[in-house]
Design an enzyme around this catalytic site. Sequence first.
Site, PDB file in Angstrom:
ATOM      1  N   ALA A   1      45.404  43.443  39.758  1.00 19.57           N
ATOM      2  CA  ALA A   1      44.937  42.696  38.586  1.00 19.57           C
ATOM      3  C   ALA A   1      46.065  42.641  37.564  1.00 19.57           C
ATOM      4  CB  ALA A   1      43.707  43.373  37.984  1.00 19.57           C
TER       5      ALA A   1
ATOM      6  N   LYS B   1      40.715  42.758  46.908  1.00 21.77           N
ATOM      7  CA  LYS B   1      41.068  42.887  45.491  1.00 21.77           C
ATOM      8  C   LYS B   1      40.188  43.990  44.930  1.00 21.77           C
ATOM      9  CE  LYS B   1      42.220  40.696  41.229  1.00 21.77           C
ATOM     10  NZ  LYS B   1      42.767  39.499  40.596  1.00 21.77           N
TER      11      LYS B   1
ATOM     12  N   GLY C   1      50.766  33.473  39.964  1.00 19.94           N
ATOM     13  CA  GLY C   1      50.474  32.914  41.276  1.00 19.94           C
ATOM     14  C   GLY C   1      50.186  33.933  42.353  1.00 19.94           C
ATOM     15  N   LYS C   2      49.774  35.141  41.970  1.00 26.32           N
ATOM     16  CA  LYS C   2      49.489  36.183  42.968  1.00 26.32           C
ATOM     17  C   LYS C   2      48.407  35.746  43.954  1.00 26.32           C
ATOM     18  CE  LYS C   2      48.216  39.566  40.378  1.00 26.32           C
ATOM     19  NZ  LYS C   2      48.183  38.780  39.117  1.00 26.32           N
TER      20      LYS C   2
END
Length: 208
Positions: free
Chosen positions: A111, A37, A15-16
């Site tokens: 990631a 990201k 759930g990041k």
Amino acid sequence: MNRKFFVTGTDTDVGKTVVCAGLLKGALAKGPAHYWKPIQSGTISDDDTQKVAELSGAPADAFFSPEYRFKAPLSPHLAAEMEGRHIALDTLLKSAAKILASTETLIVEGAGGLLVPLAPGLLQIDLIAALKLPVILVVYDKLGAINHTLLSLEACRSRNIPIHGVILNRAGTIDGNQKSIEEYGKVRVLGRIFETPLPEAVQNIASL
């Protein structure tokens, strides 16, 4: 007060991205904030930057583009290898330096977990240590969460990575995890988010 964090998890699919959307939404309520990201795998069917944009409702200028994008939804080193490419720490750090200097509030999403390989001899935790950003650790609040959390905390501390806190996500019926993680991990649990529809979960995280 530090307002730049690296969000990582104890595993993939904990759930990041939902947590990042909530953190960004909450930060934007107080002023300008950004999301980045650095490495995105799975751009065909699973783009986390786009998901955070949709869930948070943040404007387009709140997002920095990934330094690396790969089509396959695999560990970054494998996705890069499939495309004949190589993830370089120096390249990531050059981009990071510009981004960090351009914003006061930044949510960086990693990631997968801490020891995900990025390239031969390079793990994600090496990138985190080089960035010197405090970590927010996202944990799937289930049986096994205590062990996974303590292992991740130990890995961070072995590299002198500051830990801002833990978010227990997708909480279920196990009520002892938070107390045990705080006691044995010597860490602050920032919040325990129950499994609810995504908009509600994002709002709950934004209110932390």
